[in-house]
Design an enzyme around this catalytic site. Sequence first.
Site, PDB file in Angstrom:
ATOM      1  N   GLN A 166      -0.861   2.552  -6.351  1.00 33.31           N
ATOM      2  CA  GLN A 166      -2.304   2.781  -6.336  1.00 33.31           C
ATOM      3  C   GLN A 166      -2.974   2.441  -7.664  1.00 33.31           C
ATOM      4  O   GLN A 166      -4.087   1.913  -7.697  1.00 33.31           O
ATOM      5  CB  GLN A 166      -2.602   4.235  -5.948  1.00 33.31           C
ATOM      6  CG  GLN A 166      -2.390   4.504  -4.462  1.00 33.31           C
ATOM      7  CD  GLN A 166      -2.700   5.944  -4.086  1.00 33.31           C
ATOM      8  OE1 GLN A 166      -2.906   6.794  -4.941  1.00 33.31           O
ATOM      9  NE2 GLN A 166      -2.725   6.226  -2.795  1.00 33.31           N
ATOM     10  N   TYR A 211      -3.869  -2.507   7.009  1.00 37.36           N
ATOM     11  CA  TYR A 211      -4.931  -3.497   7.129  1.00 37.36           C
ATOM     12  C   TYR A 211      -5.313  -3.679   8.595  1.00 37.36           C
ATOM     13  O   TYR A 211      -4.572  -3.302   9.512  1.00 37.36           O
ATOM     14  CB  TYR A 211      -4.480  -4.852   6.561  1.00 37.36           C
ATOM     15  CG  TYR A 211      -4.216  -4.826   5.083  1.00 37.36           C
ATOM     16  CD1 TYR A 211      -5.252  -4.935   4.170  1.00 37.36           C
ATOM     17  CD2 TYR A 211      -2.917  -4.685   4.582  1.00 37.36           C
ATOM     18  CE1 TYR A 211      -5.016  -4.910   2.803  1.00 37.36           C
ATOM     19  CE2 TYR A 211      -2.674  -4.651   3.217  1.00 37.36           C
ATOM     20  CZ  TYR A 211      -3.734  -4.777   2.342  1.00 37.36           C
ATOM     21  OH  TYR A 211      -3.493  -4.744   0.993  1.00 37.36           O
ATOM     22  N   ARG A 255       0.842  -1.198   0.000  1.00 30.62           N
ATOM     23  CA  ARG A 255       0.000   0.000   0.000  1.00 30.62           C
ATOM     24  C   ARG A 255       0.874   1.244   0.000  1.00 30.62           C
ATOM     25  O   ARG A 255       1.070   1.896   1.021  1.00 30.62           O
ATOM     26  CB  ARG A 255      -0.941  -0.028   1.208  1.00 30.62           C
ATOM     27  CG  ARG A 255      -2.091  -0.986   1.026  1.00 30.62           C
ATOM     28  CD  ARG A 255      -3.182  -0.764   2.049  1.00 30.62           C
ATOM     29  NE  ARG A 255      -4.430  -1.373   1.621  1.00 30.62           N
ATOM     30  CZ  ARG A 255      -5.554  -1.359   2.325  1.00 30.62           C
ATOM     31  NH1 ARG A 255      -5.585  -0.753   3.486  1.00 30.62           N
ATOM     32  NH2 ARG A 255      -6.640  -1.927   1.869  1.00 30.62           N
ATOM     33  N   ASP A 312      -3.702  -1.301  -7.792  1.00 32.07           N
ATOM     34  CA  ASP A 312      -4.318  -1.875  -6.597  1.00 32.07           C
ATOM     35  C   ASP A 312      -5.644  -2.560  -6.913  1.00 32.07           C
ATOM     36  O   ASP A 312      -6.714  -1.962  -6.839  1.00 32.07           O
ATOM     37  CB  ASP A 312      -4.509  -0.772  -5.552  1.00 32.07           C
ATOM     38  CG  ASP A 312      -4.953  -1.316  -4.203  1.00 32.07           C
ATOM     39  OD1 ASP A 312      -5.204  -2.532  -4.110  1.00 32.07           O
ATOM     40  OD2 ASP A 312      -5.054  -0.525  -3.249  1.00 32.07           O
ATOM     41  N   SER A 338      -8.403  -2.654  -4.043  1.00 34.43           N
ATOM     42  CA  SER A 338      -9.212  -1.454  -3.866  1.00 34.43           C
ATOM     43  C   SER A 338     -10.251  -1.308  -4.976  1.00 34.43           C
ATOM     44  O   SER A 338     -11.422  -1.017  -4.717  1.00 34.43           O
ATOM     45  CB  SER A 338      -8.323  -0.213  -3.820  1.00 34.43           C
ATOM     46  OG  SER A 338      -7.558  -0.192  -2.638  1.00 34.43           O
TER      47      SER A 338
END
Length: 362
Positions: free
Chosen positions: A127, A228, A122, A130, A133
């Site tokens: 991003q 997390y 992360r 990801d 997500s």
Amino acid sequence: MKIASISENQNIEKRIAITPEIAKKYISLGIEVSLPENYANHLGFKDEEYKAFGVSILKDENEIIKNADVIVQLGFLNNDKISLLKENQTFIGVLSPYDNKDKINSLVEKNINTFSLDLLPRITRAQSMDILSSQANLAGYKAVVESFAKFEKAIPMMMTAAGTIPAAKVLVVGAGVAGLQSIATAKRMGAIVFATDVRMASKEQVESLGGKFLTIEDAENLETEGGYAKEASDDFKKKQEELLSETLKKIDIVICTALIPGKKAPLIIKEKMINNMKAGSIIYDLAAIQGGNTAHTEVDKVVDKNGVKIMGETNILNKLPTSASNLYAKNVFNFVSNLYDKENKKMNINLEDEIIEKTLIK
């Protein structure tokens, strides 16, 4: 360099790893793309659409695998197809390494470069890759839509000449990506939304979306360095149980999203809590496939406990396969682009790159 993908078992997985838009992007980088016939027909993407961008459409999936340098999928290939993989090929997917150790070890032993996208760190640079997500966002949205469809009352407050219908009350358990999207969706549809999470950092996010964050007195912040949730202490669980027991008595719809990476989903909503809920209430358990957050979750069934309906599916994203595929394919393309040496037109597995180092299974 050649990249390929073959058809998934559509009974369990309708998403695809290469859309026409993304195939065009691979080809613009000088990467050859091979796919089987009717690869994405079920999503409305015809072979001709792929061919127009220069994709090779072939009949034999075995040949596609044998000739590819990189194979991208959603999950594992079946055993017959896995046996075709050979040394120095690269296999990329969402491989759930905690649950598939034997299969992964067999690939590593054959010197196949195996990347699991659910291990992405992360960090800001990751991003755009990801997949957790992007897919969780859609899952959180769809869980609310599915729950509201089963709920036999109006969701928003309605004022009529005959009287006022109160807004439905929604509780979201777990305020990660899926949970936050559930909050946003439920609010947009007019519900009053509450949320709880073991990570205190999520309080501000919940409130920014218009939800009310349920806090436990002297709560500990149960968050890993990677962002997390980690397992709660027995004392925290007891306090959480007391808070939820009272809250659930007035809740109409519950969306459960609580997961701990690599472990069985935590049991949060116990039988006595369900017994105290109002008849007609709905629980949608997004953690069903990992054991569920409730005492009575059964995968792909609607369980009725004293009028409370409990739902959970193997793969809710099969109900949004086109949107999910578009996002997944973009994530994978960004990941492959990070691995690809454009000058030499080959994969460059640079273990000094945190993204590569974390996702390569060794």
